[in-house]
Scaffold this motif. Sequence first.
Motif, mmCIF file in Angstrom:
data_model
loop_
_atom_site.group_PDB
_atom_site.id
_atom_site.type_symbol
_atom_site.label_atom_id
_atom_site.label_comp_id
_atom_site.label_asym_id
_atom_site.label_seq_id
_atom_site.Cartn_x
_atom_site.Cartn_y
_atom_site.Cartn_z
ATOM 1 N N ARG A 61 1.367 -1.204 0.355
ATOM 2 C CA ARG A 61 -0.151 0.046 -0.107
ATOM 3 C C ARG A 61 0.984 1.280 -0.191
ATOM 4 N N VAL A 62 1.506 1.915 -1.094
ATOM 5 C CA VAL A 62 2.615 2.699 -1.116
ATOM 6 C C VAL A 62 1.507 4.493 -1.256
ATOM 7 N N SER A 83 -4.813 4.107 -0.066
ATOM 8 C CA SER A 83 -5.454 3.226 -0.390
ATOM 9 C C SER A 83 -4.846 2.914 -1.259
ATOM 10 N N THR A 84 -4.864 3.531 -2.131
ATOM 11 C CA THR A 84 -3.806 2.847 -3.129
ATOM 12 C C THR A 84 -2.192 1.696 -3.482
ATOM 13 N N GLY A 85 -2.258 0.827 -4.244
ATOM 14 C CA GLY A 85 -1.744 0.187 -4.253
ATOM 15 C C GLY A 85 -1.129 -0.734 -5.250
ATOM 16 N N ILE A 86 0.269 -1.477 -5.316
ATOM 17 C CA ILE A 86 0.655 -2.598 -6.538
ATOM 18 C C ILE A 86 1.065 -3.556 -5.582
ATOM 19 N N SER A 108 8.770 7.720 -3.743
ATOM 20 C CA SER A 108 8.370 6.482 -2.606
ATOM 21 C C SER A 108 6.570 6.458 -2.916
ATOM 22 N N ARG A 109 6.311 6.732 -3.838
ATOM 23 C CA ARG A 109 4.440 5.978 -4.285
ATOM 24 C C ARG A 109 4.080 6.682 -5.515
ATOM 25 N N LEU A 110 3.140 6.671 -6.106
ATOM 26 C CA LEU A 110 2.390 6.771 -7.179
ATOM 27 C C LEU A 110 2.398 8.113 -6.973
ATOM 28 N N SER A 170 4.001 4.882 -11.916
ATOM 29 C CA SER A 170 4.127 3.959 -10.792
ATOM 30 C C SER A 170 5.283 2.953 -10.515
ATOM 31 N N LEU A 171 5.552 1.799 -9.244
ATOM 32 C CA LEU A 171 6.738 1.289 -9.054
ATOM 33 C C LEU A 171 5.699 -0.062 -8.989
ATOM 34 N N ASP A 172 6.710 -0.826 -9.308
ATOM 35 C CA ASP A 172 7.277 -2.263 -9.261
ATOM 36 C C ASP A 172 6.586 -2.813 -8.118
#
Length: 366
Positions: A86-87, A142-145, A243-245, A260-262
């Motif tokens: 949950r980044v 609450s957005t995540g990868i 560190s986040r999207l 975005s990050l993986d």
Amino acid sequence: MERFDAVIIGAGVVGLAIARELSQRFKHVLLIEKNTSFGEETSSRNSEVIHAGIYYPEDSLKAKLCVEGKHLLYEHCDRFCVPVKRVGKLLVATGKNEEAVLAKVWQQARKNNVDDLAWQTANQAKQLEPNIRATKALLSPSTGIIDTHQFMQSLLFDFEKNDGIYVACTNLLAIERVNENYQLALRSVNEITHVLAPVIINSAGLHATDVASNIVNFPINKIPEIHWCRGHYFSYSGKSPFSRLVYPVPQHHGLGIHASLDIAGQLKFGPDTEYVSALSYTIAPNLQEKFYHAIKEYFPAVIRSKLQPSYAGIRPKLQSEHQGFKDFYVQTSAIHGFPGVVNLFGIDSPGLTSSLALAKYVAKAL
């Protein structure tokens, strides 16, 4: 002739989720996939983002299933040890006009029961992400990868644990109604076989209209036109500056070229939108310039040479290049008159986030 309680056509993330759901309700379930492995098309060529459900019109399936699916997805990942983080996401505005768009996004999120967004001033946004340029921002915690491949593996594992049968390299030739069942003609490794089932789920993604066309006597006027929309991604070499999207305000056909990050922390940018007529994942060299200028709006220090072509994905959209929002289309017998047949058309974003909720929705519709 082998008989099943249900057959699912297409083993992308949505097809896998539906197959797993139905295997908990039926004893004999078959999942077929035309490619050599599951999730080789849209499901493996996306941003791998768990969306919060912010943008979509209230009461749309996309809004409802994204919000429900987000919670189900986090619970599933915890239960099956699927890598997920949950980044959070910063949605940034870079001027007064975009701030007005951001205000509309916040209002839409509230209507969709997404109540955890937090306004950020320019200074607050800078403290969270020192490398961005923003006059105002919204933080979505609450957005995540997610590791999509491992998520799909977990769905297949659970499906097969429930005695579901998965067969790859299998093409559908025809579906014909036979009394209370449907007879499916399948070709696998140059061998044609036939199976029977009373329930057919068409979850073929980019090829869902082809599958519907292979149902004998299916009304042509009930098959919508699907538009293929390609999105390109560029990786960014070196340590991620975020560190986040980070997302710009939404664009006409998508969410803009976002950062975005993986799971491993690699930064990528994309997707853009390009409507295409053929399944080609080529990335044109001149796209780097387009990406550079779009990214520079919110990341002024972007270094052009660090942007490298990574991959492309194609999404099945119900709206054409010149049309507005179109919802997921879950087509049941109430519409087409074929009992037990459910067609899924236009399952683009947020299909990954919505997948588990969509599976429950389809099961309930039977």
